[in-house]
Design a protein around this motif. Structure first.
Motif, short mmCIF file in Angstrom:
data_model
loop_
_atom_site.label_atom_id
_atom_site.label_comp_id
_atom_site.label_asym_id
_atom_site.label_seq_id
_atom_site.Cartn_x
_atom_site.Cartn_y
_atom_site.Cartn_z
N ALA A 48 47.78 30.76 34.71
CA ALA A 48 47.54 32.10 35.26
C ALA A 48 47.35 33.15 34.17
N LYS A 49 47.61 32.77 32.91
CA LYS A 49 47.45 33.75 31.83
C LYS A 49 46.06 33.69 31.22
N SER A 50 45.28 32.67 31.60
CA SER A 50 44.00 32.44 30.92
C SER A 50 42.79 32.72 31.82
N ASP A 51 41.94 33.65 31.37
CA ASP A 51 40.69 33.92 32.11
C ASP A 51 39.86 32.65 32.23
N GLU A 52 39.79 31.90 31.13
CA GLU A 52 38.96 30.69 31.09
C GLU A 52 39.42 29.70 32.17
N ALA A 53 40.74 29.49 32.27
CA ALA A 53 41.28 28.53 33.24
C ALA A 53 41.05 29.01 34.67
N VAL A 54 41.33 30.29 34.90
CA VAL A 54 41.26 30.82 36.26
C VAL A 54 39.82 30.86 36.77
N LYS A 55 38.89 31.14 35.87
CA LYS A 55 37.47 31.14 36.26
C LYS A 55 37.08 29.78 36.82
N SER A 114 46.05 36.89 33.70
CA SER A 114 44.61 37.15 33.72
C SER A 114 44.32 38.13 34.86
N GLU A 115 43.47 39.13 34.57
CA GLU A 115 43.10 40.11 35.60
C GLU A 115 42.37 39.45 36.76
N ILE A 116 41.77 38.30 36.48
CA ILE A 116 41.00 37.60 37.53
C ILE A 116 41.94 37.05 38.60
N VAL A 117 43.15 36.67 38.22
CA VAL A 117 44.14 36.14 39.18
C VAL A 117 44.41 37.16 40.27
N THR A 118 44.59 38.42 39.85
CA THR A 118 45.00 39.46 40.80
C THR A 118 43.81 40.27 41.31
N ALA A 119 42.61 39.83 41.00
CA ALA A 119 41.38 40.52 41.42
C ALA A 119 41.46 42.02 41.09
N GLY A 120 42.07 42.33 39.95
CA GLY A 120 42.14 43.71 39.49
C GLY A 120 43.21 44.56 40.18
N LEU A 121 44.01 43.97 41.09
CA LEU A 121 45.06 44.75 41.78
C LEU A 121 46.25 44.99 40.84
N ASN A 122 47.10 45.96 41.22
CA ASN A 122 48.32 46.20 40.44
C ASN A 122 49.47 45.33 40.91
N THR A 123 49.21 44.52 41.93
CA THR A 123 50.26 43.68 42.50
C THR A 123 49.94 42.20 42.27
#
Ligand code: AMP
Ligand code: MG
Length: 350
Positions: A48-55, A114-123
């Motif tokens: 969950a910390k990696s943009d590459e993985a989450v993509k 990664s911001e992608i996990v939370t789709a840019g939300l603050n939660t």
């Protein structure tokens, strides 16, 4: 891509030394994606910390990018690492229902996931799954694991490794096969960032159980009225749908049978989804049952497998009974309404 498949027998293998899980954990640490069993449905895990993985998760599933992922943890220490704080109410819920099928939305700690996990939300939505393989995998790799259901977006969620294979073989690095899942529908999602918590998605923990623990909880308006805008971003998309059109039938056995007869007389092949207790009363091309009316937990367990079985049959239309919206029945009907695109034929309308 070659998809590794590791089989774990919970009854035989020891949870502290699953060798298969170690292999999967190494792949997760290398930012590959791996499917694993949880008590609800199979998840498709990534660091969950990696943009590459989450993509890679979004790509393998074909999931819309504005639909955030739930982060899975194996310990309370991992929780502190990813959230900004835990309100008392959320602590009470965690003590009672974790590990278990309850996802809690909390304010996220900035700059960790990664911001992608939370789709840019603050939660962020967090849960600790109640499955020895899932817990051992997350602990072994030492990472928070973002994991949506391990199916192609739009299809019924997978409740067995075979379901995952049929959707994602060749697209992901591995599948840990821990046998069929227990609950059968996804976790309940509850938003604890407001004074009164809101259920965004009904699931494995019922509204009744939540209210016994923390008092009043509110159902998100989209769950009461199909036309309202959903608050949980993912709830607006088509979900759980079999290939053939599905219609929910609110009425007695005779009413549903009459519709089935009429469709057959129009030359259509008809499938019926019915409670186990009612199967013998119907005539159609295919009749399948997810479980018993007398125990709605069995209906939840069998629901996605039943929907997926229809994809192997050549029914032109599927008619489904409705189930009582109590206890786990609320989650079952939420999924059935979505699978049917909210198409309902009601006896009372005639
Ligand atoms: P799935 O990954 O298919 O189990 O779906 C996860 C569900 O949790 C989706 O409906 C998401 O929209 C919802 N969800 C995850 N994170 C959040 C969040 N931060 N806020 C609101 N809903 C969320
Ligand atoms: Mg899903």
């Amino acid at each position: 891509m070659k998809t590794n498949i590791w089989t774990v027998d919970n009854n035989v293998d020891k949870s502290d030394s699953y060798p298969q899980v170690k292999n999967a954990a190494v792949l997760l640490q290398k930012n590959e994606v791996v499917a694993f069993p949880t008590e609800t449905v199979y998840g498709l895990g990534a660091n969950a910390k990696s943009d590459e993985a989450v993509k890679k998760v979004f790509l393998a599933k074909g999931r819309p990018s504005d639909n955030p992922l739930i982060v899975h943890i194996a310990s309370k220490e991992q929780l502190c690492e990813i959230v900004a704080g835990v309100p008392e109410m959320a602590k009470t819920l965690m003590n009672k229902f974790w590990p278990g099928p309850l996802t809690i939305i909390l304010e996220k700690r900035q700059g960790v996931l990664s911001e992608i996990v939370t789709a840019g939300l603050n939660t962020v939505g967090v849960r600790m799954p109640d499955h020895p393989v899932a817990l051992s995998l997350i602990a072994e790799c030492g990472l928070p694991i973002a994991a949506p259901s391990a199916n192609t977006s739009g299809k019924p969620s997978p409740t067995s490794a075979k379901h995952v294979e049929s959707d994602l073989a060749g697209k992901i690095a591995g599948i840990v096969d821990g046998g069929p899942t227990g609950v059968g529908v996804e976790s309940t999602v509850i938003d604890c960032t407001a004074a009164i918590p809101v259920i965004l998605r009904p699931g494995g923990i019922t509204k009744e159980e939540l209210e016994e623990t923390i008092g009043t909880v509110i159902l998100d308006s989209s769950l009461k009225d199909a036309t309202a805008a959903p608050k949980a971003p993912g709830m607006k998309y088509t979900h759980y749908a079999p290939k053939a059109p599905l219609e929910l039938v609110k009425g007695d056995v005779e009413f549903l049978q009459n519709i089935a007869d009429r469709k057959q007389s129009e030359g259509l092949k008809v499938g019926i989804i019915a409670a186990a207790e009612h199967i013998e009363y119907y005539r159609a091309d295919y009749i399948l049952s997810p479980g018993k009316l007398a125990d709605l937990r069995t209906v939840a367990q069998g629901l996605y497998d039943t929907l997926r079985k229809f994809d192997e049959l050549d029914a032109d239309i599927i008619l489904s009974e409705v189930f009582p919206e109590q206890g786990i029945g609320q989650a079952v009907m939420n999924r059935l309404y979505k699978a049917a695109g909210h198409h309902v034929i009601s006896q009372n309308d005639k």
